[in-house]
Design an enzyme around this catalytic site. Structure first.
Site, PDB file in Angstrom:
ATOM      1  N   ARG A  79      61.425  54.611  48.678  1.00 47.69           N
ATOM      2  CA  ARG A  79      61.803  54.309  50.059  1.00 47.69           C
ATOM      3  C   ARG A  79      62.652  53.035  50.160  1.00 47.69           C
ATOM      4  NH1 ARG A  79      58.703  55.895  54.426  1.00 47.69           N
ATOM      5  NH2 ARG A  79      56.952  56.215  53.018  1.00 47.69           N
ATOM      6  N   CYS A  90      60.092  75.122  68.305  1.00 50.03           N
ATOM      7  CA  CYS A  90      59.049  75.521  69.243  1.00 50.03           C
ATOM      8  C   CYS A  90      57.704  74.912  68.889  1.00 50.03           C
ATOM      9  CB  CYS A  90      58.965  77.037  69.290  1.00 50.03           C
ATOM     10  SG  CYS A  90      60.553  77.721  69.764  1.00 50.03           S
TER      11      CYS A  90
END
Ligand SMILES: *Cc1c(COP(=O)(O)O)cnc(C)c1O
Length: 413
Positions: free
Chosen positions: A275, A341
């Site tokens: 990271r 959704c």
């Protein structure tokens, strides 16, 4: 230095206008800065001074071939967690000696491939895995280099999903059990003990947990040395945090200096940052499709979704979202949501922004665990990835097509 900055009222990636790149490559889009990636790698490397060290970039943070290749050219090694990542590193120009293999669930096939390739070291996570590697080494008549990943039982004080150094986590072997396992490994015919490994978690914002871990690991090294074993490196894992919100993480310089305060001068140190090398070298670019103010909340529906960038949905992660070309429409509080959704599909909530339809937005610090965690949920094509080098842009992964997705599937006869 920030490689994504506003010039002439619009966001640039190095010397290129992000708005032009969005036109050229479409949205949603991942954009990386070559200079930012290289600079972060060099910051870690330089922080070690003349202390013997190696940096193994954690491939899972961003495994694009171009990203891996740039890091290989810098001299980086690679921390992998699967056979797929092994192949990626080799195709990107890394050599087997640049590779350490971590992960709790290495399959026989993955171990066989890695032993045959002659990787630098296995970071072994259980007694059974140690037996398996010895067995496969004997079958291939090759000696496999190993370090045991010990679990130092320290609290990394980070999100529970990315905390890995507590006794209750699935990773590594309990540090109390390590001496017996080292003894066994030292006697095994096809294993060579190289080092001791640990990795306590990700997105660490404090150095205290590293200090606790390094002290526990060094105590283990002392004990192993007294028992006559030679420990040739200390792998202290990755996990250094990056700035997503206001909290400022330690710099690579502070982090390395803190580790080295505890480690003997002649003990080589390995680290596995992921990271902290890739995150701030990337942004995720998305376009506003619809504005939908309601009585309850104001929704800005954007073309990027949880399948493209899952950190906000998965960990409740907060990432800065900025307009690419700020203007002065009315400022409101917006929830930035995608077309997927699921109510959990959001990139950010309650963001004060002046927005109009078709505006471009950038989610910052998206270079790590962004594209790497993307999926095809809702049959969405994964975004393109573009790497910017000064005034040039390279398409390093083209946008997927529905043909790409369907190619692997078939109907019944
Ligand atoms: C994920 C991981 C890393 C890298 O962690 P970052 O937080 O991205 O620096 C390093 N080592 C191991 C074993 C990992 O699993």
């Amino acid at each position: 230095m920030d490689y994504f900055s506003w010039q002439d009222g619009t966001l640039h990636a190095e010397e290129m206008r992000v708005s032009e790149l969005a036109e050229r490559f479409g949205t949603p889009l991942y954009l990386y800065s070559r200079a930012a990636l290289e600079r972060r790698y060099q910051a870690f490397d330089e922080a070690f001074g003349d202390h013997p060290h190696r940096i193994f970039y954690a491939v899972k943070a961003n495994s694009n071939l171009a990203v891996l290749n740039l890091l290989a050219r810098q001299g980086s090694g690679f921390d992998i967690v699967s056979g797929g990542e092994l192949e990626r590193v080799l195709r990107a120009g890394g050599t087997p000696d640049d590779i350490v293999f971590s992960g709790v669930g290495k399959t026989d096939e993955e171990i066989e491939t890695a032993v045959r390739a002659g990787i630098h070291c296995f970071n072994v996570e259980s007694a059974e895995e140690l037996d398996r590697i010895q067995h496969i080494g004997r079958e291939q008549d090759r000696v496999a280099p190993v370090a045991l990943r010990v679990n130092p039982d320290v609290d990394a004080r980070t999100h529970p999903y990315i905390s890995t150094g507590l006794r209750e986590n699935k990773f590594g072997v309990a540090i109390e059990d390590a001496p017996a396992l080292y003894k066994k490994a030292a006697k095994a015919s096809h294993l060579e003990v190289l080092g001791v490994d640990c990795h306590i978690g990700s997105q660490l914002m404090e150095l205290g947990p590293y200090e606790d871990a390094v002290q526990r690991v060094l105590a283990l090294v002392d004990r192993l040395t007294q028992e006559g074993m030679v420990i040739r490196h200390l792998d202290l894992g990755g996990g250094l945090g990056v700035q997503y919100e206001n909290q400022v993480p330690p710099t690579p310089e502070d982090y390395v200096a803190t580790l080295l305060r505890h480690v003997p001068r002649d003990m080589p140190v390995h680290i596995e940052p992921g990271r902290s090398i890739a995150a701030e070298a990337g942004i995720f670019v998305t376009r506003v499709l619809y504005l939908k103010p309601t009585d309850q909340r104001n929704f800005a529906i954007v073309d990027g979704a949880m399948n493209d960038l899952i950190r906000p949905s998965l960990y409740g992660a907060w990432q800065e979202i900025v307009p690419i070309t700020p203007h002065d429409a009315d400022c409101r509080q917006w929830d930035l949501v995608g077309p997927v959704c699921e109510t959990g599909d959001f990139l950010g909530k309650d963001r004060t922004l002046a927005l109009e339809a078709e505006d471009l937005l950038a989610v910052r610090a998206a270079g790590a665990y962004g594209f790497a965690m993307a999926s095809n949920y809702n049959a969405r094509n994964r975004p393109a990835e573009v790497l910017v080098d000064e005034d040039q842009a390279f398409l390093v992964r083209r946008r997927e097509t529905i043909e790409d997705q369907l190619q692997l599937e078939s109907r019944l006869p």
